[in-house]
Design a protein around this motif. Structure first.
Motif, PDB file in Angstrom:
ATOM      1  N   LYS A 171     -24.358  -5.030   3.773  1.00 11.51           N
ATOM      2  CA  LYS A 171     -24.271  -4.886   2.330  1.00 11.51           C
ATOM      3  C   LYS A 171     -23.735  -3.515   1.794  1.00 11.51           C
ATOM      4  N   ILE A 172     -24.366  -2.408   2.456  1.00 12.05           N
ATOM      5  CA  ILE A 172     -24.222  -1.003   1.775  1.00 12.05           C
ATOM      6  C   ILE A 172     -22.524  -0.825   2.037  1.00 12.05           C
ATOM      7  N   LEU A 173     -22.226  -1.180   3.236  1.00 12.77           N
ATOM      8  CA  LEU A 173     -20.571  -0.779   3.577  1.00 12.77           C
ATOM      9  C   LEU A 173     -19.852  -1.791   2.765  1.00 12.77           C
ATOM     10  N   ILE A 174     -20.051  -2.943   2.418  1.00 13.57           N
ATOM     11  CA  ILE A 174     -19.115  -3.883   1.647  1.00 13.57           C
ATOM     12  C   ILE A 174     -19.110  -3.412   0.152  1.00 13.57           C
ATOM     13  N   ASP A 175     -20.629  -3.023  -0.332  1.00 15.14           N
ATOM     14  CA  ASP A 175     -20.727  -2.418  -1.738  1.00 15.14           C
ATOM     15  C   ASP A 175     -19.806  -1.242  -1.818  1.00 15.14           C
TER      16      ASP A 175
END
Length: 186
Positions: free
Chosen positions: A178-182
């Motif tokens: 999620k951190i990467l995608i965000d």
């Protein structure tokens, strides 16, 4: 990071300590709430201290690697999660034989189960995270989960230990993704 995300990370981090707490409960003939609170307090304190230490370490070099901080966070959380999943799938049950509360043993177990929290603390340095709120939540969540873990171990035994580690690993991998995608898409 939102409070919900920090809470989910706290739950994921607590799963190693939960698994050891299950073992401690499994080794008890009868449920001993005093022992459960002592075990949970050690795990909770170390789970809170390690991300604080990681945050301090991370802030010393956060500005030097800001362009790739999301990748570092993703890789650290994914590696920690994968290691937890690997442990969940292994069949090493040696730690479930001892219900003692020797100080040295509790410190070693607390450090061993909170090393991942050190790495998570490093990732906190890359984001706008309230350190006091984050470490408090992680410590409290770990404490509560570990008291429950001792009780679960005492009542149900080994049945939930590997499932807890597996769930914790999956949560950390999802949070890293999620951190990467965000960062990449939003």
């Amino acid at each position: 990071m939102s409070i919900i995300e920090i809470a989910l990370i706290g739950v994921g981090l607590a799963m190693d300590a939960f698994a050891v707490s299950i073992c401690k409960g499994l080794a008890m003939r009868r449920m001993n709430y005093k022992k459960a609170i002592i075990i949970a307090a050690f795990f909770g304190v170390f789970q809170a201290l390690m991300p604080a230490l990681g945050y301090v370490l991370g802030t010393t070099f956060a500005n030097k690697i800001a362009a790739i901080d999301h990748w570092i966070a993703f890789i650290l959380l994914a590696l920690i999660g994968a290691n937890m999943i690997k442990e969940a799938l292994s069949s090493d049950d040696d730690e479930c034989q001892d219900d003692s509360l020797r100080l040295g043993d509790l410190i070693m177990l607390s450090i061993a189960t909170s090393i991942d929290a050190l790495a998570v603390g490093i990732t906190f340095a890359f984001f706008n995270v309230s350190l006091l709120l984050s470490v408090s939540m992680i410590g409290i969540i770990t404490f509560i989960i570990c008291v429950i873990g001792v009780k679960v171990g005492n009542v149900f035994g080994e049945k939930y230990k590997s499932k807890a580690e597996l769930a914790g690993g999956l949560i950390l991998i999802v949070m890293g993704a999620k951190i990467l995608i965000d960062h990449l898409f939003f």
